[in-house]
Design an enzyme around this catalytic site. Structure first.
Site, PDB file in Angstrom:
ATOM      1  CB  SER A 185     -31.926 -48.824 -29.488  1.00  0.00           C
ATOM      2  OG  SER A 185     -30.524 -48.883 -29.407  1.00  0.00           O
ATOM      3  CG  HIS A 213     -36.162 -49.378 -28.208  1.00  0.00           C
ATOM      4  ND1 HIS A 213     -36.634 -48.101 -28.420  1.00  0.00           N
ATOM      5  CD2 HIS A 213     -34.892 -49.245 -27.782  1.00  0.00           C
ATOM      6  CE1 HIS A 213     -35.677 -47.230 -28.148  1.00  0.00           C
ATOM      7  NE2 HIS A 213     -34.600 -47.899 -27.760  1.00  0.00           N
ATOM      8  CE  LYS A 244     -35.475 -47.069 -24.306  1.00  0.00           C
ATOM      9  NZ  LYS A 244     -34.706 -45.831 -24.326  1.00  0.00           N
TER      10      LYS A 244
HETATM   11  C1  LIG Z   1     -31.910 -51.250 -25.981  1.00  0.00           C
HETATM   12  C2  LIG Z   1     -31.957 -50.356 -24.791  1.00  0.00           C
HETATM   13  N1  LIG Z   1     -31.793 -50.885 -23.563  1.00  0.00           N
HETATM   14  C3  LIG Z   1     -31.828 -50.119 -22.462  1.00  0.00           C
HETATM   15  C4  LIG Z   1     -32.029 -48.750 -22.550  1.00  0.00           C
HETATM   16  C5  LIG Z   1     -32.030 -47.931 -21.302  1.00  0.00           C
HETATM   17  O1  LIG Z   1     -33.343 -47.622 -20.919  1.00  0.00           O
HETATM   18  P1  LIG Z   1     -33.627 -46.330 -20.030  1.00  0.00           P
HETATM   19  O2  LIG Z   1     -33.759 -45.180 -20.968  1.00  0.00           O
HETATM   20  O3  LIG Z   1     -34.883 -46.677 -19.304  1.00  0.00           O
HETATM   21  O4  LIG Z   1     -32.470 -46.167 -19.110  1.00  0.00           O
HETATM   22  C6  LIG Z   1     -32.200 -48.163 -23.788  1.00  0.00           C
HETATM   23  C7  LIG Z   1     -32.418 -46.690 -23.875  1.00  0.00           C
HETATM   24  O5  LIG Z   1     -31.783 -45.977 -24.566  1.00  0.00           O
HETATM   25  C8  LIG Z   1     -32.175 -48.974 -24.937  1.00  0.00           C
HETATM   26  O6  LIG Z   1     -32.323 -48.437 -26.148  1.00  0.00           O
END
Ligand SMILES: Cc1ncc(COP(=O)(O)O)c(C=O)c1O
Length: 398
Positions: A185, A213, A244
């Site tokens: 991310s 992502h 997202k």
């Molecule tokens: C790599 C990754 N996994 C999981 C999440 C968590 O997702 P959510 O925003 O749906 O809680 C994020 C969000 O920031 C992320 O970047």
């Protein structure tokens, strides 16, 4: 009369003062309208390069209508956790649609991607197990590992040889989970999925990928990195997010029927936290329709990505190893990243500074994410601002 009392939380203010002294203190920026490619933040009209709304689905008419219709028909809340009275037929429909979309036996939806990762890793592992995890995996994976009380072995970022070394040091009979992000991310690079799947098979590991992502971005119609790399059937646990590119809220786990039924019984966010309002489930179902019927939106995202990323690189910025719509502009010092972000904002570009502990101390950056809905003019404007501010701060040559 209450006695005057020393504030037992006073150390928090000391911490905040220290962040201010280091130039790392962040005020929350506030959007004064919809989450869009161009929007108003803190009273300023800006090109938005901070959003995970990759496809512009937060304001897509089909999702908006689906959410309104579900609210009219079914109300605003589910009123219970899934295992008591909070499983509505719209939740089951979403899980069926996601399972078909991901080409797996079954799917369970969680309240967020964070809950999906943390709830799943902590449910499937015990203190007797070992998790082998990329050093840049998301915080929700790290928290899930900690909650499981399994032994955590971290391998250097994308270092497959490093992961192999860890696996060779473990007894063959040991239960092991090998885990990577599909798209990282903060750097926008892809996990070494094909190589890690091969390792998992060789060493008998459970293979898990967090495709937060990649959901809606990579693979056919946005099916994720498992589809992108042709790894169907070789990843035991796929996590995706609905928060997202899908434009609403939630996370899901895709895999075998047994995995999903086990999570129904053991994943703590599923058992102990209320399910989504019907509007959220309805919007997510409409998003799957859009991914299947309007794939040109994803094509547009990739055209914009190529245009903007190559533009930043041509200006001389260090964009790391990004392979996705996430393009970091790596500047080194945390204070420099925050200064760059602030100056960009003053000139009409919203791109957040990211510093330690989210990234390494010497790799602070401004992170940019383009959207399918950015116009070329908006992206060119952002490149022009990056050029001027980058020169002003000495990040690129004059
Ligand atoms: C790599 C990754 N996994 C999981 C999440 C968590 O997702 P959510 O925003 O749906 O809680 C994020 C969000 O920031 C992320 O970047």
């Amino acid at each position: 009369m209450t006695k005057s009392r020393r504030d037992p939380l006073s150390y928090l203010q000391t911490e905040l003062d220290s962040l201010k002294a280091q130039g790392l203190y962040r005020r929350l920026r506030v959007l004064e309208g919809e989450q869009k490619a161009e929007t108003t933040v803190d009273h300023r009209k800006v090109v938005n390069l901070s959003s995970n709304n990759y496809l512009g689905l937060t304001t897509h008419p089909r999702l908006r209508e689906a959410a309104l219709d579900a609210t009219r028909r079914l109300g605003v809340g589910s009123g219970s956790v899934r295992t008591i009275a909070g499983t509505m037929d719209i939740h089951m429909e979403l899980e069926r649609r996601l399972a078909a979309f991901k080409q797996v036996e079954a799917v369970v939806v969680f309240q967020s991607g964070f809950a999906a990762n943390a709830g799943t890793v902590s449910a499937v592992l015990t203190k007797d197990d070992v998790v082998i995890s990329d050093e840049l995996n998301h915080a929700s994976i790290i928290d899930g590992c900690r909650l499981s009380r399994a032994t955590i072995k971290v391998f250097p970022h994308k270092d497959v040889a490093g992961a192999r070394k860890v696996l060779e040091s473990l007894p063959a009979a040991q239960r092991k989970l090998l885990i990577t992000d599909g798209v990282f991310s903060m750097d926008g690079d892809l996990g070494a999925l094909p190589e890690l799947c091969a390792l998992a098979e060789e060493f008998g590991c459970i293979m898990m990928v967090d495709d937060a992502h990649a959901s809606g971005v990579f693979g056919k119609n946005g099916r994720g990195t498992v589809d992108h790399f042709g790894m169907h059937g070789r990843v035991d646990i796929q996590v995706g997010t609905l928060s997202k590119a899908i434009g609403a809220l939630g996370g899901y786990v895709a895999g075998s029927k047994a995995l999903i039924e086990f999570l129904y019984h053991r994943a703590r966010p599923f058992l102990f936290s209320t399910s989504h309002p019907p509007a959220v489930a309805a919007a997510c179902i409409a998003a799957i329709d859009v991914l299947e019927q309007e794939p040109q939106i994803i094509d547009r995202l990739w055209e914009n990505t190529k245009f903007f990323k190559s533009g930043l690189q041509a200006l001389g910025f260090n964009t790391g190893l990004s392979e996705s719509p996430i393009t970091p502009v790596i500047v080194g010092e945390g204070a420099t990243a925050m200064k760059l972000s602030d100056r960009l904002f003053e000139e009409g570009v919203f791109a957040q500074g990211i510093a330690f502990p989210t990234v390494a101390r010497d790799k602070a950056r401004v992170r940019t994410i383009v959207m399918a809905t950015h116009t070329r003019d908006e992206l060119q404007f952002a490149l022009d601002v990056f050029k001027n501010v980058g020169k002003e701060l000495g990040i690129i040559g004059a």
